[in-house]
Design a protein around this motif. Structure first.
Motif, PDB file in Angstrom:
ATOM      1  N   ARG A 114       0.827  -1.206   0.000  1.00  0.00           N
ATOM      2  CA  ARG A 114       0.000   0.000   0.000  1.00  0.00           C
ATOM      3  C   ARG A 114       0.868   1.265   0.000  1.00  0.00           C
ATOM      4  O   ARG A 114       1.783   1.412   0.797  1.00  0.00           O
ATOM      5  CB  ARG A 114      -0.918   0.000   1.215  1.00  0.00           C
ATOM      6  CG  ARG A 114      -2.069   0.999   1.120  1.00  0.00           C
ATOM      7  CD  ARG A 114      -2.969   0.923   2.354  1.00  0.00           C
ATOM      8  NE  ARG A 114      -3.375  -0.434   2.647  1.00  0.00           N
ATOM      9  CZ  ARG A 114      -4.360  -1.084   2.013  1.00  0.00           C
ATOM     10  NH1 ARG A 114      -5.019  -0.472   1.042  1.00  0.00           N
ATOM     11  NH2 ARG A 114      -4.673  -2.319   2.351  1.00  0.00           N
ATOM     12  N   ASP A 132       0.912  -0.473  -5.127  1.00  0.00           N
ATOM     13  CA  ASP A 132      -0.435  -1.028  -5.283  1.00  0.00           C
ATOM     14  C   ASP A 132      -1.186  -0.419  -6.456  1.00  0.00           C
ATOM     15  O   ASP A 132      -2.084  -1.055  -7.020  1.00  0.00           O
ATOM     16  CB  ASP A 132      -1.245  -0.871  -3.990  1.00  0.00           C
ATOM     17  CG  ASP A 132      -1.304   0.561  -3.479  1.00  0.00           C
ATOM     18  OD1 ASP A 132      -0.278   1.255  -3.573  1.00  0.00           O
ATOM     19  OD2 ASP A 132      -2.365   0.975  -2.975  1.00  0.00           O
ATOM     20  N   HIS A 133      -0.804   0.802  -6.859  1.00  0.00           N
ATOM     21  CA  HIS A 133      -1.464   1.429  -8.007  1.00  0.00           C
ATOM     22  C   HIS A 133      -1.087   0.755  -9.328  1.00  0.00           C
ATOM     23  O   HIS A 133      -1.690   1.041 -10.370  1.00  0.00           O
ATOM     24  CB  HIS A 133      -1.088   2.912  -8.067  1.00  0.00           C
ATOM     25  CG  HIS A 133       0.389   3.152  -8.227  1.00  0.00           C
ATOM     26  ND1 HIS A 133       1.282   2.947  -7.199  1.00  0.00           N
ATOM     27  CD2 HIS A 133       1.131   3.539  -9.305  1.00  0.00           C
ATOM     28  CE1 HIS A 133       2.500   3.223  -7.620  1.00  0.00           C
ATOM     29  NE2 HIS A 133       2.438   3.564  -8.891  1.00  0.00           N
ATOM     30  N   GLN A 188      -1.315  -2.534  -9.890  1.00  0.00           N
ATOM     31  CA  GLN A 188      -1.925  -3.865  -9.964  1.00  0.00           C
ATOM     32  C   GLN A 188      -2.393  -4.199 -11.377  1.00  0.00           C
ATOM     33  O   GLN A 188      -2.056  -5.260 -11.919  1.00  0.00           O
ATOM     34  CB  GLN A 188      -3.106  -3.949  -8.996  1.00  0.00           C
ATOM     35  CG  GLN A 188      -3.850  -5.278  -9.052  1.00  0.00           C
ATOM     36  CD  GLN A 188      -4.995  -5.348  -8.054  1.00  0.00           C
ATOM     37  OE1 GLN A 188      -4.975  -4.694  -7.013  1.00  0.00           O
ATOM     38  NE2 GLN A 188      -6.013  -6.136  -8.363  1.00  0.00           N
ATOM     39  N   PHE A 189      -3.140  -3.309 -12.000  1.00  0.00           N
ATOM     40  CA  PHE A 189      -3.672  -3.586 -13.334  1.00  0.00           C
ATOM     41  C   PHE A 189      -2.585  -3.518 -14.407  1.00  0.00           C
ATOM     42  O   PHE A 189      -2.632  -4.249 -15.405  1.00  0.00           O
ATOM     43  CB  PHE A 189      -4.810  -2.629 -13.676  1.00  0.00           C
ATOM     44  CG  PHE A 189      -6.011  -2.783 -12.778  1.00  0.00           C
ATOM     45  CD1 PHE A 189      -6.440  -4.043 -12.386  1.00  0.00           C
ATOM     46  CD2 PHE A 189      -6.697  -1.680 -12.313  1.00  0.00           C
ATOM     47  CE1 PHE A 189      -7.548  -4.201 -11.557  1.00  0.00           C
ATOM     48  CE2 PHE A 189      -7.809  -1.826 -11.487  1.00  0.00           C
ATOM     49  CZ  PHE A 189      -8.222  -3.084 -11.105  1.00  0.00           C
ATOM     50  N   ASP A 221      -8.991  -7.937  -1.074  1.00  0.00           N
ATOM     51  CA  ASP A 221      -9.150  -6.651  -1.757  1.00  0.00           C
ATOM     52  C   ASP A 221      -8.609  -6.723  -3.181  1.00  0.00           C
ATOM     53  O   ASP A 221      -9.195  -6.155  -4.106  1.00  0.00           O
ATOM     54  CB  ASP A 221      -8.416  -5.553  -0.975  1.00  0.00           C
ATOM     55  CG  ASP A 221      -9.009  -5.316   0.406  1.00  0.00           C
ATOM     56  OD1 ASP A 221     -10.201  -5.618   0.594  1.00  0.00           O
ATOM     57  OD2 ASP A 221      -8.276  -4.838   1.293  1.00  0.00           O
ATOM     58  N   VAL A 222      -7.496  -7.422  -3.347  1.00  0.00           N
ATOM     59  CA  VAL A 222      -6.916  -7.587  -4.686  1.00  0.00           C
ATOM     60  C   VAL A 222      -7.905  -8.281  -5.608  1.00  0.00           C
ATOM     61  O   VAL A 222      -8.135  -7.850  -6.743  1.00  0.00           O
ATOM     62  CB  VAL A 222      -5.598  -8.395  -4.601  1.00  0.00           C
ATOM     63  CG1 VAL A 222      -5.094  -8.739  -6.004  1.00  0.00           C
ATOM     64  CG2 VAL A 222      -4.535  -7.612  -3.839  1.00  0.00           C
ATOM     65  N   GLU A 238     -11.192  -8.520  -5.341  1.00  0.00           N
ATOM     66  CA  GLU A 238     -12.364  -7.690  -5.621  1.00  0.00           C
ATOM     67  C   GLU A 238     -12.074  -6.689  -6.735  1.00  0.00           C
ATOM     68  O   GLU A 238     -12.913  -6.455  -7.617  1.00  0.00           O
ATOM     69  CB  GLU A 238     -12.807  -6.960  -4.348  1.00  0.00           C
ATOM     70  CG  GLU A 238     -13.516  -7.854  -3.345  1.00  0.00           C
ATOM     71  CD  GLU A 238     -14.712  -8.590  -3.942  1.00  0.00           C
ATOM     72  OE1 GLU A 238     -15.569  -7.917  -4.571  1.00  0.00           O
ATOM     73  OE2 GLU A 238     -14.776  -9.825  -3.820  1.00  0.00           O
ATOM     74  N   LYS A 239     -10.895  -6.095  -6.719  1.00  0.00           N
ATOM     75  CA  LYS A 239     -10.535  -5.149  -7.782  1.00  0.00           C
ATOM     76  C   LYS A 239     -10.425  -5.867  -9.129  1.00  0.00           C
ATOM     77  O   LYS A 239     -10.837  -5.337 -10.161  1.00  0.00           O
ATOM     78  CB  LYS A 239      -9.222  -4.460  -7.433  1.00  0.00           C
ATOM     79  CG  LYS A 239      -9.344  -3.445  -6.298  1.00  0.00           C
ATOM     80  CD  LYS A 239      -8.021  -2.729  -6.069  1.00  0.00           C
ATOM     81  CE  LYS A 239      -8.161  -1.683  -4.968  1.00  0.00           C
ATOM     82  NZ  LYS A 239      -6.882  -0.976  -4.715  1.00  0.00           N
ATOM     83  N   LYS A 297     -12.030  -8.575 -10.064  1.00  0.00           N
ATOM     84  CA  LYS A 297     -13.386  -8.904 -10.517  1.00  0.00           C
ATOM     85  C   LYS A 297     -14.102  -7.683 -11.086  1.00  0.00           C
ATOM     86  O   LYS A 297     -14.977  -7.814 -11.946  1.00  0.00           O
ATOM     87  CB  LYS A 297     -14.196  -9.487  -9.361  1.00  0.00           C
ATOM     88  CG  LYS A 297     -13.777 -10.900  -8.961  1.00  0.00           C
ATOM     89  CD  LYS A 297     -14.625 -11.406  -7.794  1.00  0.00           C
ATOM     90  CE  LYS A 297     -14.289 -12.844  -7.448  1.00  0.00           C
ATOM     91  NZ  LYS A 297     -15.083 -13.333  -6.274  1.00  0.00           N
ATOM     92  N   GLY A 298     -13.728  -6.502 -10.602  1.00  0.00           N
ATOM     93  CA  GLY A 298     -14.353  -5.284 -11.094  1.00  0.00           C
ATOM     94  C   GLY A 298     -13.870  -4.855 -12.467  1.00  0.00           C
ATOM     95  O   GLY A 298     -14.501  -4.020 -13.118  1.00  0.00           O
ATOM     96  N   LYS A 299     -12.747  -5.418 -12.919  1.00  0.00           N
ATOM     97  CA  LYS A 299     -12.172  -4.989 -14.196  1.00  0.00           C
ATOM     98  C   LYS A 299     -12.134  -6.099 -15.249  1.00  0.00           C
ATOM     99  O   LYS A 299     -12.248  -5.825 -16.448  1.00  0.00           O
ATOM    100  CB  LYS A 299     -10.748  -4.465 -13.971  1.00  0.00           C
ATOM    101  CG  LYS A 299     -10.112  -3.855 -15.211  1.00  0.00           C
ATOM    102  CD  LYS A 299      -8.779  -3.228 -14.895  1.00  0.00           C
ATOM    103  CE  LYS A 299      -8.109  -2.628 -16.137  1.00  0.00           C
ATOM    104  NZ  LYS A 299      -8.880  -1.503 -16.709  1.00  0.00           N
TER     105      LYS A 299
END
Length: 299
Positions: free
Chosen positions: A134, A138-139, A141-142, A179-180, A182-183, A185-187
């Motif tokens: 963090r 962490d920014h 990740q994608f 949390d990883v 969930e992000k 799955k959102g993308k």
């Protein structure tokens, strides 16, 4: 690693011949998979000879490697010829400045060139290992996932483990893989798969790609009940758990019994009785669960 490393004298380290002997002993006891890791194993002088010897052990079904990829441009062909089919590459950032900050001395360009050369050599699978922190990386990740997709690689996200004293607070920097996920799955459209590599990862396939995402979650999803791994340090210490201090000293036995493997076999068999049920990782503690750094026992 520690901020200020003190390197051991050569006499305190396992020689390549001793590493090969230990491997042979474990194989004779039924071990079918060996991973060479570090630190960075490919900087070891004459490491090619160890891979060459291990490649000739017919009872060994899988020889794998974890590397920082800095030497892959020089060593990938040798590894492929030695029967290494899968490699893991530690990669926490695609930003040269962040990469150097996290690795202290790493040059991102060399690592990316190493990965690309390994791809061209044709390993069955290359997987990236990433620890998200963090406020540090962490920014990305994608960015890291998209890099994996672009190059047909797998990627695993590993929760930061409380090993070794550091200058930062892990309860602040650590990120849960819940949390990883969930992000992700959102993308992306992903599907849970039952793939196993004998390790602690849970895997998801990114639909429409060759990329699989693994989550190694020692905090949010303890995997100890499935663990069948032990680790040998460069000093010949047999660690029964990454997150505990129980160990057996094999180096004195190797040197006291140069022509007799039986005492080493008996020590290994006896050590299984003290293999811990679980680690005790707790990010709320003010001190790390284990003072030993990850580099001591390998990734």
């Amino acid at each position: 690693m520690a901020e200020k490393m003190e390197f051991l004298p050569k006499t305190e380290l396992l020689s390549l011949e001793e590493l090969d002997r230990i491997a042979s002993i474990f194989i004779s006891l039924g071990v079918e998979k060996i991973r060479i890791t570090g630190g960075e194993p490919l900087v070891r002088k004459n490491i090619d000879s160890l891979f060459s010897s291990l490649s000739k052990k017919t009872q060994l079904k899988e020889l794998t490697l974890t590397t920082n990829a800095s030497q892959l441009k020089k060593k990938a062909s040798m590894l492929k010829e030695s029967g290494v089919k899968r490699i893991n590459v530690s990669l926490d950032s695609l930003n040269p400045t962040t990469f150097k900050k996290m690795t202290r001395i790493g040059v991102l360009e060399n690592v990316l060139e190493g990965i690309e050369h390994a791809i061209s050599v044709g390993f069955e699978k290359i997987k990236l290992n990433t620890v998200l922190m963090r406020g540090i990386n962490d920014h990305e990740q994608f960015d890291l996932i998209n890099y994996a997709i672009e190059h047909d690689l797998d990627i695993s996200f590993i929760e930061e483990m409380p090993l070794g004293e550091t200058d930062f607070e892990r309860k602040i920097t650590a990120i849960s893989n819940k949390d990883v996920l969930e992000k992700i799955k959102g993308k992306y459209s992903i599907s849970k798969i039952s793939m196993t590599t004998g390790g602690p990862s849970n895997y998801w396939q990114i639909d429409g790609t060759k990329t699989r995402i693994g989550l190694i979650s020692p905090h949010s999803h303890n995997f100890c009940e499935d663990c069948n791994r032990v680790r040998i340090s460069c000093k010949g210490e047999l660690f029964l758990c990454l997150g505990q201090e129980e160990k057996i000293e094999l180096l004195p036995l190797l040197r006291d019994h140069p022509d007799n493997d039986q005492p080493i076999k008996e020590a290994i068999i006896a050590s299984m009785k003290i293999k811990p049920i679980s680690h005790d990782f707790d990010l709320k503690q003010s001190r790390p669960a284990v003072v030993r750094f990850m580099s001591h026992t390998g990734g």
